[in-house]
Design an enzyme around this catalytic site. Structure first.
Site, PDB file in Angstrom:
ATOM      1  N   ILE A 137      -2.098  39.920  17.603  1.00 18.46           N
ATOM      2  CA  ILE A 137      -1.635  40.443  16.294  1.00 18.46           C
ATOM      3  C   ILE A 137      -0.534  39.610  15.713  1.00 18.46           C
ATOM      4  O   ILE A 137       0.458  39.335  16.372  1.00 18.46           O
ATOM      5  CB  ILE A 137      -1.056  41.949  16.246  1.00 18.46           C
ATOM      6  CG1 ILE A 137      -2.163  42.759  17.085  1.00 18.46           C
ATOM      7  CG2 ILE A 137      -0.996  42.333  14.948  1.00 18.46           C
ATOM      8  CD1 ILE A 137      -3.467  42.622  16.403  1.00 18.46           C
ATOM      9  N   LYS A 138      -0.705  39.053  14.589  1.00 18.88           N
ATOM     10  CA  LYS A 138       0.269  38.066  14.029  1.00 18.88           C
ATOM     11  C   LYS A 138       1.449  38.933  13.201  1.00 18.88           C
ATOM     12  O   LYS A 138       1.143  39.698  12.163  1.00 18.88           O
ATOM     13  CB  LYS A 138      -0.346  37.417  12.961  1.00 18.88           C
ATOM     14  CG  LYS A 138      -1.327  36.430  13.443  1.00 18.88           C
ATOM     15  CD  LYS A 138      -2.161  35.458  12.561  1.00 18.88           C
ATOM     16  CE  LYS A 138      -1.665  34.066  12.301  1.00 18.88           C
ATOM     17  NZ  LYS A 138      -2.489  33.557  11.403  1.00 18.88           N
ATOM     18  N   ILE A 139       2.699  38.576  13.559  1.00 19.86           N
ATOM     19  CA  ILE A 139       3.683  39.268  12.759  1.00 19.86           C
ATOM     20  C   ILE A 139       4.505  37.962  12.327  1.00 19.86           C
ATOM     21  O   ILE A 139       4.991  37.042  12.823  1.00 19.86           O
ATOM     22  CB  ILE A 139       4.763  39.786  13.809  1.00 19.86           C
ATOM     23  CG1 ILE A 139       4.122  41.015  14.528  1.00 19.86           C
ATOM     24  CG2 ILE A 139       5.990  40.334  13.209  1.00 19.86           C
ATOM     25  CD1 ILE A 139       4.897  41.744  15.662  1.00 19.86           C
ATOM     26  N   LEU A 178      -5.335  38.458  14.254  1.00 17.78           N
ATOM     27  CA  LEU A 178      -5.361  39.148  13.010  1.00 17.78           C
ATOM     28  C   LEU A 178      -3.929  39.465  12.688  1.00 17.78           C
ATOM     29  O   LEU A 178      -3.036  39.833  13.445  1.00 17.78           O
ATOM     30  CB  LEU A 178      -6.073  40.536  13.431  1.00 17.78           C
ATOM     31  CG  LEU A 178      -6.078  41.442  12.291  1.00 17.78           C
ATOM     32  CD1 LEU A 178      -6.940  41.117  11.072  1.00 17.78           C
ATOM     33  CD2 LEU A 178      -6.646  42.825  12.719  1.00 17.78           C
TER      34      LEU A 178
END
Length: 366
Positions: free
Chosen positions: A138-140, A107
């Site tokens: 979690i996408k950064i 996400l």
């Protein structure tokens, strides 16, 4: 065994570059997991925009969530988290079977935060807590501002997928942030064996941008070669990292390897093979996240053999010839990063407008 099953034996995992309710409701996602060894799934603002604006599957949730909340961004993330949790639960058996090495669902933070370190860290913490699943990443974005956020969030034990990665110098910085985050966590006396991360290279977009330049220069031998050459060089950087004394110390304390992930792997040029960005990039500790059409194509006629460490001299020659021809690959990849952020911002804006439009319709019905 079809090619999607066989590819796992070479150490590569296939993930799906898609998430919507139809694929979960229809049983198609479960079939991919059961029959094709699908190992995970990624989402992004563009994927959610197509899912929400392109179907009525979210109308009821929009109506319900908007009774309590007027902020469209909050409504979106509430719906996205619901989907991510459901997908993560479907992949939990894969996560368990692989001892936490696979079975992840990703996400992404708001694209509006791509240049905001503090804001990114804050939202990563919030999303991680709300999703509450061990097999979520979690996408950064792999921007300069994303680097300290990546390190901080990994140090807090949050699984991170570094996205929108194009350039090799930036990838070296990301390996530093990855190892630094785990080192920080170890210093705090916290375990690092359960922290997972991937570095996601966007490939076909490189060729889309550079190939017209090459054709103008009549460098036809380099057309369609640069993205794969860049990926092969990236894998060499990965091998350098895992063989370094610094990472070996982390691995001795239980660290998982930060696998490289190939993204943007559909062929944009009809002259290219539909598995162009799959077959040459197969190898250990890699992931290829594919859209549905490419999964179907590879299942049908993909050839499986270890290729990521092959033709390294050719990859070096391609990159050297590119430079000799006056094309600065670092300038290209920075432009692609900037454009990628803007594309995701546009998709995010359309997504929020779609939610707003649905809310307005409900008000009119009343």
């Amino acid at each position: 065994m079809n090619p999607l099953n066989k590819i796992r034996k070479e150490g590569q995992s296939i993930w799906l570059d898609l998430l919507d309710r139809e694929i979960m409701n229809s049983g198609k996602l479960q079939s991919l997991i059961d029959n094709d060894d699908l190992g995970g799934l990624t989402s992004n603002p563009s994927i959610f925009e197509k899912a929400i604006s392109g179907s009525s599957d979210y109308n009821e949730d929009i109506a319900n969530f908007s009774k309590e909340e007027d902020d469209n961004a909050i409504i979106f993330f509430d719906m996205a988290i619901k989907d991510i949790q459901r997908a993560a639960d479907m992949f939990k058996p894969v996560f368990d079977k692989t001892n936490g090495k696979d079975g992840f669902v990703s996400l992404e933070v708001s694209p509006l935060l791509a240049r905001n370190t503090v804001g990114t860290i804050k939202q990563v913490r919030e999303l991680w807590k709300k999703v509450d699943r061990k097999n979520v990443m979690i996408k950064i974005p792999g921007t300069e501002e994303g680097l300290p956020a990546i390190r901080e969030c990994l140090s807090e034990g949050i699984n991170i997928n570094i996205t929108l990665l194009f350039g090799l110098p930036r990838y070296r910085e990301i390996t530093e942030a990855f190892m630094g985050g785990l080192e920080d966590r170890l210093k705090e006396g916290e375990p690092i064996n359960n922290v997972a991360s991937v570095a996601s290279f966007f490939l076909s977009r490189i060729d889309v941008m550079v190939d017209p330049m090459l054709k103008k220069k009549r460098a036809d031998d380099l057309v369609g070669e640069v993205a794969i050459a860049s990926a092969k060089k990236a894998y060499q950087i990965y091998l350098e990292m895992i063989s370094s004394d610094r990472f070996k110390k982390l691995e001795a304390n239980g660290a998982q390897r930060q696998r490289v992930l190939w993204a943007s792997t559909s062929s944009k040029d009809p002259a290219f093979s539909d598995v162009k960005y799959v077959e040459p990039l197969i190898g250990k500790d890699t992931i290829n996240t594919l859209p549905m059409d490419t999964i179907d194509a590879f299942r049908d006629h993909g050839k499986v053999t270890e290729t990521i460490t092959q033709d390294i001299d050719h990859a070096r020659k391609v990159m050297n010839d590119l430079k000799a021809g006056g094309i600065d690959i670092n300038e290209i990849t920075q432009k692609l990063e900037d454009e990628g952020i803007e594309k995701f911002k546009d998709a995010y804006d359309k997504l929020l407008k779609s939610i707003d439009s649905q809310k307005y319709k409900k008000r009119l019905e009343k």
